[in-house]
Design an enzyme around this catalytic site. Structure first.
Site, PDB file in Angstrom:
ATOM      1  N   TYR A 171       0.834  -1.202   0.000  1.00 28.50           N
ATOM      2  CA  TYR A 171       0.000   0.000   0.000  1.00 28.50           C
ATOM      3  C   TYR A 171       0.871   1.255   0.000  1.00 28.50           C
ATOM      4  O   TYR A 171       0.675   2.176  -0.802  1.00 28.50           O
ATOM      5  CB  TYR A 171      -0.912  -0.006   1.229  1.00 28.50           C
ATOM      6  CG  TYR A 171      -1.866   1.167   1.295  1.00 28.50           C
ATOM      7  CD1 TYR A 171      -3.039   1.171   0.552  1.00 28.50           C
ATOM      8  CD2 TYR A 171      -1.609   2.262   2.119  1.00 28.50           C
ATOM      9  CE1 TYR A 171      -3.930   2.231   0.610  1.00 28.50           C
ATOM     10  CE2 TYR A 171      -2.473   3.324   2.181  1.00 28.50           C
ATOM     11  CZ  TYR A 171      -3.644   3.312   1.426  1.00 28.50           C
ATOM     12  OH  TYR A 171      -4.512   4.379   1.491  1.00 28.50           O
ATOM     13  N   LYS A 175       1.187   4.012  -3.041  1.00 23.84           N
ATOM     14  CA  LYS A 175       0.815   5.419  -2.859  1.00 23.84           C
ATOM     15  C   LYS A 175       2.005   6.348  -3.095  1.00 23.84           C
ATOM     16  O   LYS A 175       1.844   7.456  -3.634  1.00 23.84           O
ATOM     17  CB  LYS A 175       0.218   5.629  -1.467  1.00 23.84           C
ATOM     18  CG  LYS A 175      -1.113   4.927  -1.253  1.00 23.84           C
ATOM     19  CD  LYS A 175      -2.177   5.368  -2.258  1.00 23.84           C
ATOM     20  CE  LYS A 175      -3.522   4.746  -1.981  1.00 23.84           C
ATOM     21  NZ  LYS A 175      -4.574   5.183  -2.930  1.00 23.84           N
TER      22      LYS A 175
END
Length: 276
Positions: A171, A175
């Site tokens: 994640y 990002k």
């Protein structure tokens, strides 16, 4: 309602879950006069269970609520990891509304949380495919539709785009990558009058956020989720976690004419928790 987006056509990916960031952004855009495309996966897939996606029925419920308030809304189920489905999403939008003015890349996976040593390759791939590859494909095809008249691309990144978090390697990497994609696309697409920006919210208790609350309250040794959230409030300069409406308000600004000379930015919406 100030009609800041009157007549604009906006696609919001990952907007088919109630109480999610996508729903809040779609509602805020509709309140400012935009025509809205609600899009989500529709049906479960590997690593994307029914409670992790916007189902077809949930998408239609969200659309019905917006229509009841006077909005013009289209729903399209699409897997943004698939180039053909993304092309169909863009084509159907243009065929229906005549154009695309705004794309919000909001769809993402943030519920695969485990130590790096325990992370499987297919779990890594699932997160990167949705969060980064999906944003790339949607941006590519939306920009092709926007290039003659300009437009706005808004990437919903995260505080994890700027700060590392344990047990969230894919994640956090996705990002961070989204910020790189934002900056690269901003430089490349500026000649067409297309701005590209990212929003970096801190923690927001959506359906995804609730899973993160449960996981991290245990990981960090809090006795309860309530204790974890109380600590979050104490450590935030504004005294609270983020709300979906905080991110939605920033998206409205970046989509509006007032932000016409802002591009390549990664805007923190974190109550002062993230400052770089």
């Amino acid at each position: 309602m100030a009609n800041l987006l009157n007549g604009k056509v906006a696609i919001v990916t990952g907007s088919g879950r109630k109480k999610g960031l996508g729903e809040a952004i779609a509602a805020a855009f509709a309140a400012e006069g935009a025509k809205i495309v609600i899009t989500d996966l529709g049906t479960p897939a590997t690593h994307l269970d029914a409670d992790d996606i916007g189902t077809t029925n949930e998408m239609e419920d969200i659309a019905a609520t917006l229509r009841s308030k006077g909005a013009d809304v289209l729903t399209i189920a699409a897997d943004i990891r698939d180039d053909t489905q993304v092309q169909n999403l863009i084509k159907t939008t243009v065929d229906t509304f005549g154009k695309i003015d705004i794309l919000v890349n909001n769809a993402g996976i943030g519920y695969i949380m485990k130590p790096m040593f325990d992370l499987a390759v297919d779990e890594w791939d699932a997160v990167l495919d949705v969060n980064l590859k999906g944003a790339f494909l949607c941006s590519k095809h939306a920009a092709l539709a926007m290039k003659d008249n300009g437009g706005r691309i808004i990437n919903i990144a995260s505080q994890a785009a700027k700060t590392g978090f344990p047990h969230m390697a894919p994640y956090t990497a996705s990002k961070h990558g989204m910020i790189g994609l934002t900056r690269s696309n901003a430089v490349e697409l500026g000649q067409y009058g297309i701005t590209v920006n990212a929003i970096c919210p801190n923690h927001v208790t959506t359906g995804l956020g609730a899973k993160q609350n449960d996981y991290f309250s245990k990981l960090l040794g809090f006795e309860s989720v309530d204790d974890y959230l109380a600590n979050m409030r104490r450590t935030n300069p504004m005294g609270r976690p983020g709300l979906p409406t905080d991110t939605a308000a920033a998206a409205v600004f970046l989509a509006s004419e007032a932000a016409g000379y802002i591009t390549g930015e990664a805007l923190n919406v974190s109550g002062g928790e993230e400052v770089h």
